[in-house]
Design a protein around this motif. Structure first.
Motif, short mmCIF file in Angstrom:
data_model
loop_
_atom_site.label_atom_id
_atom_site.label_comp_id
_atom_site.label_asym_id
_atom_site.label_seq_id
_atom_site.Cartn_x
_atom_site.Cartn_y
_atom_site.Cartn_z
N ASP A 21 53.44 42.10 43.25
CA ASP A 21 52.92 43.19 44.07
C ASP A 21 54.01 43.62 45.04
O ASP A 21 54.89 42.82 45.40
CB ASP A 21 51.68 42.71 44.84
CG ASP A 21 50.84 43.86 45.38
OD1 ASP A 21 51.15 45.02 45.08
OD2 ASP A 21 49.86 43.58 46.11
N ASP A 106 43.44 36.00 42.35
CA ASP A 106 44.77 36.54 42.05
C ASP A 106 45.01 36.63 40.55
O ASP A 106 45.50 37.64 40.04
CB ASP A 106 45.86 35.65 42.66
CG ASP A 106 45.90 35.69 44.18
OD1 ASP A 106 45.52 36.73 44.75
OD2 ASP A 106 46.31 34.68 44.78
N ARG A 110 43.85 40.56 39.93
CA ARG A 110 44.90 41.36 40.55
C ARG A 110 46.20 41.44 39.76
O ARG A 110 46.72 42.54 39.56
CB ARG A 110 45.22 40.79 41.94
CG ARG A 110 44.01 40.76 42.87
CD ARG A 110 44.40 40.34 44.27
NE ARG A 110 43.23 40.28 45.14
CZ ARG A 110 42.67 39.15 45.56
NH1 ARG A 110 43.19 37.98 45.21
NH2 ARG A 110 41.60 39.18 46.34
N ASP A 114 43.08 42.78 34.69
CA ASP A 114 41.81 42.80 35.44
C ASP A 114 40.66 42.32 34.56
O ASP A 114 40.21 43.01 33.66
CB ASP A 114 41.54 44.22 35.94
CG ASP A 114 40.31 44.29 36.82
OD1 ASP A 114 39.67 43.24 37.06
OD2 ASP A 114 39.98 45.40 37.28
#
Length: 204
Positions: A21, A106, A110, A114
């Motif tokens: 991320d 997580d 994420r 998904d």
């Protein structure tokens, strides 16, 4: 610095890391490989992420492997430690971590595809495994650093069915929601125990 992208592999310290991320001027990274094998805790007793020996190691001895310039780029974060979605076992208090393990949200919701619908609406037959046929299992598979042809299972910080177990990612990428023994891991493995893939937020 060249523009970085989610999914890119970067070098930091002595390891290769995958970017999961990017937010503003920081990136969440996790080691590309399982870098070592360790117990979740050094005593067979009820524990949570907040008090386990693996957290102490990652934020102590492991963190101290980085030099001062590298340490200055590691961002302390507050981690929420949620309860087990199937068994209700407690995740424990929020923790401030420099280095940490990912949790079940997580890896399910994420950063590896998904599959959140299966997490938040657990099936009645989900007692040991998350979902053997989940399309995102392959994204969660990890290799041992010293044997890049060998997959292994790796720890999450989430609690298992009871407080002497912690959730893990199986070698095939499925998630062991009941958890493995925090001291001995998967007892059938003999002396081997769970893989460690540290994660951290890095200042870019």
């Amino acid at each position: 610095m060249d523009k970085l992208n989610i999914g890119q592999i970067i070098s930091f310290g002595s390891y290769n890391w995958r970017i999961l991320d990017i937010k503003n001027d920081s990136a969440l990274i996790v080691t590309e490989y399982i870098i070592e094998q360790r117990s979740y805790h050094d005593v067979y007793t009820d524990t949570t992420w907040a008090d386990c020996s693996l957290r102490k190691y990652l934020n102590g001895e492991f963190y101290d492997q980085f030099d001062e310039a590298e340490k200055s780029r590691i961002i302390p974060v507050i981690n929420k430690n949620t309860d087990n979605h199937w068994y209700g076992s407690k995740g424990g208090i929020d923790t401030e971590d420099r280095i940490f393990l990912l949790d079940i949200e997580d890896v399910v919701c994420r950063y590896f595809g998904d599959s959140s619908e299966k997490l938040y609406k657990p099936g009645k037959n989900q007692r040991y495994w998350f979902e053997r046929k989940d399309k995102n299992n392959s994204n969660r598979r990890a290799l041992l650093k010293d044997n890049k042809k060998s997959v292994w299972w790796w720890w999450l910080r989430s609690p298992g069915r009871v407080s002497v177990k912690a959730v893990y990612i199986h070698g095939d990428g499925n998630i062991g929601i009941q958890g493995n023994n925090i001291l001995k891991g998967n007892i059938s493995d003999g002396k081997c125990t769970g893989g460690v893939r540290p994660a951290l937020w890095l200042k870019l």
